[in-house]
Design a protein around this motif. Structure first.
Motif, PDB file in Angstrom:
ATOM      1  N   GLU A  20      17.198 -28.724 -30.059  1.00 46.51           N
ATOM      2  CA  GLU A  20      16.176 -28.355 -31.139  1.00 46.51           C
ATOM      3  C   GLU A  20      15.702 -29.760 -32.019  1.00 46.51           C
ATOM      4  O   GLU A  20      14.485 -29.942 -32.461  1.00 46.51           O
ATOM      5  CB  GLU A  20      16.664 -27.513 -32.310  1.00 46.51           C
ATOM      6  CG  GLU A  20      15.437 -26.761 -33.271  1.00 46.51           C
ATOM      7  CD  GLU A  20      16.076 -25.930 -34.186  1.00 46.51           C
ATOM      8  OE1 GLU A  20      15.447 -25.543 -35.025  1.00 46.51           O
ATOM      9  OE2 GLU A  20      17.115 -25.126 -33.725  1.00 46.51           O
ATOM     10  N   VAL A  21      16.810 -30.465 -32.124  1.00 47.95           N
ATOM     11  CA  VAL A  21      16.576 -31.766 -32.704  1.00 47.95           C
ATOM     12  C   VAL A  21      15.490 -32.635 -31.904  1.00 47.95           C
ATOM     13  O   VAL A  21      14.457 -33.386 -32.324  1.00 47.95           O
ATOM     14  CB  VAL A  21      17.777 -32.607 -32.771  1.00 47.95           C
ATOM     15  CG1 VAL A  21      17.126 -34.160 -33.215  1.00 47.95           C
ATOM     16  CG2 VAL A  21      18.703 -31.977 -33.933  1.00 47.95           C
ATOM     17  N   SER A  22      15.809 -32.703 -30.345  1.00 49.44           N
ATOM     18  CA  SER A  22      14.911 -33.373 -29.564  1.00 49.44           C
ATOM     19  C   SER A  22      13.346 -32.433 -29.609  1.00 49.44           C
ATOM     20  O   SER A  22      12.504 -33.446 -29.687  1.00 49.44           O
ATOM     21  CB  SER A  22      15.442 -33.353 -28.093  1.00 49.44           C
ATOM     22  OG  SER A  22      16.651 -34.052 -27.976  1.00 49.44           O
ATOM     23  N   GLU A  23      13.489 -31.649 -29.806  1.00 52.88           N
ATOM     24  CA  GLU A  23      12.115 -30.704 -29.764  1.00 52.88           C
ATOM     25  C   GLU A  23      11.208 -31.206 -30.841  1.00 52.88           C
ATOM     26  O   GLU A  23      10.164 -31.459 -31.068  1.00 52.88           O
ATOM     27  CB  GLU A  23      12.082 -29.402 -29.849  1.00 52.88           C
ATOM     28  CG  GLU A  23      10.943 -28.416 -29.761  1.00 52.88           C
ATOM     29  CD  GLU A  23      11.251 -26.918 -29.701  1.00 52.88           C
ATOM     30  OE1 GLU A  23      10.401 -26.238 -30.009  1.00 52.88           O
ATOM     31  OE2 GLU A  23      12.608 -26.325 -29.617  1.00 52.88           O
ATOM     32  N   ARG A  24      11.961 -31.338 -32.156  1.00 53.07           N
ATOM     33  CA  ARG A  24      11.294 -31.835 -33.224  1.00 53.07           C
ATOM     34  C   ARG A  24      10.833 -33.106 -33.487  1.00 53.07           C
ATOM     35  O   ARG A  24       9.789 -33.302 -34.099  1.00 53.07           O
ATOM     36  CB  ARG A  24      12.138 -31.312 -34.611  1.00 53.07           C
ATOM     37  CG  ARG A  24      12.418 -29.910 -34.876  1.00 53.07           C
ATOM     38  CD  ARG A  24      13.177 -29.740 -36.177  1.00 53.07           C
ATOM     39  NE  ARG A  24      13.587 -28.440 -36.583  1.00 53.07           N
ATOM     40  CZ  ARG A  24      14.262 -28.010 -37.622  1.00 53.07           C
ATOM     41  NH1 ARG A  24      14.321 -28.720 -38.551  1.00 53.07           N
ATOM     42  NH2 ARG A  24      14.648 -26.716 -37.864  1.00 53.07           N
TER      43      ARG A  24
ATOM     44  N   ALA B 197      17.808 -19.937 -27.816  1.00 53.10           N
ATOM     45  CA  ALA B 197      17.642 -20.968 -26.843  1.00 53.10           C
ATOM     46  C   ALA B 197      16.688 -20.534 -25.691  1.00 53.10           C
ATOM     47  O   ALA B 197      15.735 -21.330 -25.445  1.00 53.10           O
ATOM     48  CB  ALA B 197      18.810 -21.356 -26.208  1.00 53.10           C
ATOM     49  N   ARG B 198      16.748 -19.327 -24.937  1.00 54.72           N
ATOM     50  CA  ARG B 198      15.813 -18.793 -23.930  1.00 54.72           C
ATOM     51  C   ARG B 198      14.350 -18.745 -24.678  1.00 54.72           C
ATOM     52  O   ARG B 198      13.169 -19.346 -23.738  1.00 54.72           O
ATOM     53  CB  ARG B 198      16.149 -17.431 -23.589  1.00 54.72           C
ATOM     54  CG  ARG B 198      15.694 -16.837 -22.285  1.00 54.72           C
ATOM     55  CD  ARG B 198      16.345 -15.768 -21.795  1.00 54.72           C
ATOM     56  NE  ARG B 198      17.810 -16.103 -21.369  1.00 54.72           N
ATOM     57  CZ  ARG B 198      18.706 -15.675 -22.051  1.00 54.72           C
ATOM     58  NH1 ARG B 198      18.589 -14.882 -23.254  1.00 54.72           N
ATOM     59  NH2 ARG B 198      19.917 -15.714 -21.607  1.00 54.72           N
ATOM     60  N   CYS B 199      14.053 -18.208 -25.763  1.00 58.36           N
ATOM     61  CA  CYS B 199      12.836 -18.235 -26.304  1.00 58.36           C
ATOM     62  C   CYS B 199      12.298 -19.592 -26.534  1.00 58.36           C
ATOM     63  O   CYS B 199      11.012 -19.733 -26.292  1.00 58.36           O
ATOM     64  CB  CYS B 199      12.914 -17.508 -27.563  1.00 58.36           C
ATOM     65  SG  CYS B 199      13.331 -15.713 -27.658  1.00 58.36           S
ATOM     66  N   ARG B 200      12.928 -20.244 -26.961  1.00 58.01           N
ATOM     67  CA  ARG B 200      12.478 -21.927 -27.237  1.00 58.01           C
ATOM     68  C   ARG B 200      12.221 -22.447 -25.794  1.00 58.01           C
ATOM     69  O   ARG B 200      11.013 -23.392 -25.790  1.00 58.01           O
ATOM     70  CB  ARG B 200      13.486 -22.618 -28.231  1.00 58.01           C
ATOM     71  CG  ARG B 200      13.587 -22.218 -29.627  1.00 58.01           C
ATOM     72  CD  ARG B 200      14.516 -23.287 -30.299  1.00 58.01           C
ATOM     73  NE  ARG B 200      14.518 -23.042 -31.664  1.00 58.01           N
ATOM     74  CZ  ARG B 200      13.602 -23.174 -32.577  1.00 58.01           C
ATOM     75  NH1 ARG B 200      12.985 -24.282 -32.161  1.00 58.01           N
ATOM     76  NH2 ARG B 200      13.847 -23.160 -33.575  1.00 58.01           N
ATOM     77  N   LEU B 201      12.871 -22.505 -24.796  1.00 57.57           N
ATOM     78  CA  LEU B 201      12.451 -23.189 -23.653  1.00 57.57           C
ATOM     79  C   LEU B 201      11.451 -22.378 -22.992  1.00 57.57           C
ATOM     80  O   LEU B 201      10.537 -23.330 -22.449  1.00 57.57           O
ATOM     81  CB  LEU B 201      13.855 -22.745 -22.733  1.00 57.57           C
ATOM     82  CG  LEU B 201      13.745 -23.196 -21.206  1.00 57.57           C
ATOM     83  CD1 LEU B 201      13.312 -24.839 -21.244  1.00 57.57           C
ATOM     84  CD2 LEU B 201      14.959 -22.850 -20.427  1.00 57.57           C
ATOM     85  N   ARG B 202      11.320 -21.072 -23.162  1.00 63.48           N
ATOM     86  CA  ARG B 202      10.214 -20.255 -22.596  1.00 63.48           C
ATOM     87  C   ARG B 202       8.878 -20.949 -23.302  1.00 63.48           C
ATOM     88  O   ARG B 202       7.740 -20.936 -22.558  1.00 63.48           O
ATOM     89  CB  ARG B 202      10.101 -18.960 -22.890  1.00 63.48           C
ATOM     90  CG  ARG B 202       9.147 -18.043 -22.226  1.00 63.48           C
ATOM     91  CD  ARG B 202       9.433 -16.483 -22.368  1.00 63.48           C
ATOM     92  NE  ARG B 202      10.782 -15.958 -22.179  1.00 63.48           N
ATOM     93  CZ  ARG B 202      11.438 -15.441 -22.641  1.00 63.48           C
ATOM     94  NH1 ARG B 202      11.248 -15.445 -24.049  1.00 63.48           N
ATOM     95  NH2 ARG B 202      12.724 -15.127 -22.208  1.00 63.48           N
ATOM     96  N   ARG B 203       8.814 -21.171 -24.548  1.00 60.42           N
ATOM     97  CA  ARG B 203       7.692 -21.698 -25.269  1.00 60.42           C
ATOM     98  C   ARG B 203       7.267 -23.007 -24.750  1.00 60.42           C
ATOM     99  O   ARG B 203       6.269 -23.421 -24.705  1.00 60.42           O
ATOM    100  CB  ARG B 203       7.968 -21.619 -26.679  1.00 60.42           C
ATOM    101  CG  ARG B 203       6.716 -21.984 -27.585  1.00 60.42           C
ATOM    102  CD  ARG B 203       6.789 -22.047 -29.250  1.00 60.42           C
ATOM    103  NE  ARG B 203       7.748 -23.154 -29.383  1.00 60.42           N
ATOM    104  CZ  ARG B 203       9.086 -22.868 -29.877  1.00 60.42           C
ATOM    105  NH1 ARG B 203       9.503 -21.797 -29.913  1.00 60.42           N
ATOM    106  NH2 ARG B 203       9.755 -24.032 -30.226  1.00 60.42           N
TER     107      ARG B 203
END
Length: 733
Positions: free
Chosen positions: A681-685, A717-723
């Motif tokens: 999530e840090v990397s995503e932001r 984690a699965r939802c964030r990866l899917r997005r």
């Protein structure tokens, strides 16, 4: 007649063929005749062929070997080995029968009698029969083995012959019976006969049939439609026969003799393990037990003893140290948990040698990781021989040595993985205990525990009835680090139920409290917070009754966790706060740090990130000072997550990376997955979507590996990866 003084000289030079008589004076009544020359005969000695099932790969390999030998201009030799009743002769005959047209010189067959009560056949006797079958008159068969071998090789040098040597004992017994020329020889043996390798032998080792093939064999044997009518019972029947062709054919023959009997009835009669070998017999002729008895009786005494003692092992497979534990002398000096204890080295060598003998006799098969296992029916046979050939006292002592080995080895793993765990005293049944090499390092120790978990659970389930209830609860206690890190919740709960019953049988209150608290944590993880809370409260009452204020304070933490899972957050916070105060006051700073960690977790869950940082920071310091690296890393993860909530990405990234580095080295997959999810999530932001996807995928793999793929963290984690994958540019896919 020559005159007196006259000397006569006769001399034969060069090769002489046929009959020759050289004499000085010959007086009447003497008749000289040449021996009858051998009459060339073509023997066809093979027994009838039985249909073979599911051996196409083995037959193809044998034929490839023969074809290679033919191209090279040399005879073909193959050895088919395997357990008694596995179908060695059937496979060999199925191959050799296909060669009749290509080898018109005939077929020779001999049962070499490795399992015969009178002992193996002498090769000289077999050669005499072979020579007579090839046309040599009985009176012309040489008396010496070497001469018979020479004559046999000469007679077969120009023949295209096929030879079957059944039930060979040794390579030395076989070697004089190998024909000359371009012949083909198949040898069958329960032993692997590695000595024939120098003769160019191709080895084929047969395993029992796969389930579908065994059902096909049952159908072929029964041939009356009952298999088609009862497919599930047929499947169950061949599983009880463990795929051994002899056992399947016996079961089918018994059913064929009783047309009105259902397969289900046979299944029920075989279900009782102690009766199964006796039930797999027919007409006093074909008998699984008798087949195994022959292999057993051929073993040297040391291997026979190990064989029957291994029949007492409660699990399906085992490694060499277990065999060493069974052979170590009673009363040998040495300390449990200490490698290199006096006496163990001799036991290890004896165990290794005897295991080799059992493998060569096809009574053991290899399992993954240099381990060993019995065929199911062989295991029953070994256990039966132990009951018959060992006294009750010897069997009890052997079972205890097995249990002590697993208890000591699991305790060694526990010490490596979690040195902070308050290990309670261990009770061993003898002075010398064989300890497995479970290291080095926590990951290797965890892997050892996981690999041996079926055996460890089997010992736990057996221990009370076997008369060593202390092993039951102590082994459950030693498994704490594995259960905590790899989340085998079903085994966790089952082990502690058994351990709790054992502790109560012993009226050991301290052990009962440990089983209630550790088992309650397992129930909590398994999704049974009501049951967990009940167990924690039982432990609290026991501690209170003993006047154990520290033990009672420890239950505050556990009760708080159960209340948190039940959604009673305010009550949970109150228990955690009490624990954070009372535990250090009663001498357990580390447990107080864990209470602070729980307070931080509740604070973060309720949106109080700054409060979470305060509690987690104190907890991390306390746990580090106590040497609890694992839980200090958990506190670091929680600190990172709290900073992430406050959008402090630099602090969050540093903390989570630090926690991740520690947790990876501890094989703590669940906590590693949690740290990875937050770091993703840090990397995503930060806009580093490639790295975020990598972290999410690894986190999901780890959640799956510990059976938590359905947890809230895994789903997030699965939802964030899917997005992220939906937003991924086409050229990156």
């Amino acid at each position: 007649m020559p005159s007196e003084g006259h000397r006569s000289h006769n001399e034969l030079r060069g090769d002489v063929y046929g009959s020759v008589v050289q004499a000085g004076s010959v007086h009447g009544g003497i008749h000289i005749g040449a021996p009858t020359p051998p009459v060339r005969q073509t023997p066809w000695q093979f027994p009838p062929l039985v249909r073979v099932v599911d051996r196409s790969s083995e037959l193809a390999a044998l034929e490839r070997h023969r074809a290679r030998a033919a191209r090279d201009g040399r005879p073909a030799l193959a050895a088919v080995s395997g357990l008694g009743g596995v179908g060695k002769t059937t496979v060999a005959l199925s191959w050799l029968y296909t060669l009749r047209r290509q080898f018109p010189g005939g077929q020779l067959h001999a049962d070499l009698g490795a399992q015969s009560p009178d002992g193996p056949e002498h090769p000289g006797e077999v050669l005499a029969r072979f020579l007579r079958a090839l046309g040599v008159p009985a009176q012309q068969v040489p008396t010496m083995l070497a001469e018979r071998t020479v004559m046999y090789r000469s007679l077969t040098a120009d023949r295209s012959l096929v030879v079957l040597l059944d039930d060979a004992a040794t390579a030395a017994q076989v070697r004089p019976l190998l024909p000359g020329g371009s012949s083909v020889t198949a040898v069958t043996s329960r032993r692997r006969l590695p000595g024939l390798t120098v003769d160019g032998c191709y080895p084929v080792h047969l395993e029992p049939l796969a389930s579908d093939a065994a059902v096909e064999l049952l159908t072929d044997t029964l041939a009356d439609g009952r298999v088609a009518e009862e497919p599930e019972n047929a499947q169950a029947l061949v599983e009880l026969c463990a795929g051994l062709p002899l056992a399947v054919r016996i079961a089918g023959a018994r059913l064929a003799a009783r047309p009105g009997r259902s397969i289900g009835t046979m299944v029920r009669s075989l279900a009782a393990e102690h009766q199964r070998l006796e039930a797999l017999a027919i007409d006093g002729d074909h008998n699984v037990r008798a087949a195994l008895d022959l292999s057993y009786q051929a073993l040297p005494p040391s291997a026979a003893r190990l064989y029957r003692l291994l029949g007492l092992h409660p699990g399906r497979e085992f490694d060499t140290p277990v065999a060493s534990a069974l052979l170590i002398a009673e009363g040998t000096e040495g300390a449990a948990g200490t490698e290199g204890a006096e006496g163990t080295e001799g036991a290890e060598g004896a165990a290794a040698r005897s295991l080799d003998v059992l493998h060569e006799a096809s009574l053991l098969v290899d399992a993954a990781g240099e381990r060993h296992r019995f065929h199911d029916l062989v295991r029953l046979h070994a256990a039966a021989r132990a009951r018959e050939d060992e006294s009750p006292e010897e069997r009890a002592a052997a079972a205890r040595r097995i249990a002590d080995h697993y208890l000591a080895s699991a305790t060694r793993a526990e010490e490596i993985i979690d040195p902070q765990h308050r290990t309670m005293a261990r009770d061993y049944g003898s002075a010398s205990v064989v300890v497995a090499d479970v290291g080095p390092g926590s990951e290797a120790a965890l892997d050892w525990l996981e690999r041996e978990l079926p055996n460890l659970m089997a010992v736990i389930h057996q221990a009370r009835s076997a008369g060593f209830p202390t092993v039951c609860w102590q082994l459950a206690d030693a498994l704490w680090p594995l259960f905590l890190r790899r989340k085998f919740y079903d085994d966790w709960c089952a082990a502690h139920r058994e351990g709790l019953a054992a502790a109560r049988d012993l009226e050991d209150t301290a052990a009962e409290c440990r089983m209630l608290t550790s088992g309650g944590v397992g129930e909590l993880g398994a999704g049974n917070p009501d049951r967990a809370l009940e167990m924690f409260e039982q432990a609290a009452r026991l501690f209170l009754g003993r006047g154990d204020r520290l033990g009672q304070a420890r239950t505050l933490n556990y009760r708080g966790l159960a209340l948190q899972r039940l959604g009673r957050t305010d009550e949970a916070v109150a228990y955690f706060a009490r624990a954070a105060t009372e535990l250090p006051a009663n001498g357990d700073e580390r447990a107080g740090g864990l209470a602070g960690l729980n307070l931080a977790d509740v604070a973060l869950a309720t949106g109080q990130a700054e409060e979470a940082i305060r509690h987690a920071g104190v907890a991390r310091t306390t746990l580090r000072d106590a040497g609890d690296t694992y839980n200090a890393a958990r506190a670091t993860t929680l600190l990172g997550r709290a900073h992430l909530v406050l959008d402090r990405l630099d602090q969050a990234g540093d903390l989570l990376s630090s926690a991740l580095a520690t947790l990876r080295g501890m094989a703590a997959d669940y906590e590693t997955a949690r740290a990875l999810g937050s770091l993703a999530e840090v990397s995503e932001r930060r806009g580093r979507t490639d790295l975020a996807r990598t972290h999410y995928r690894e986190a999901l793999d780890l959640y799956s590996s510990v059976g938590r793929s359905g947890s809230d963290e895994a789903e997030a984690a699965r939802c964030r990866l899917r997005r992220l994958e939906q937003d991924e540019p086409p050229d990156e896919r």
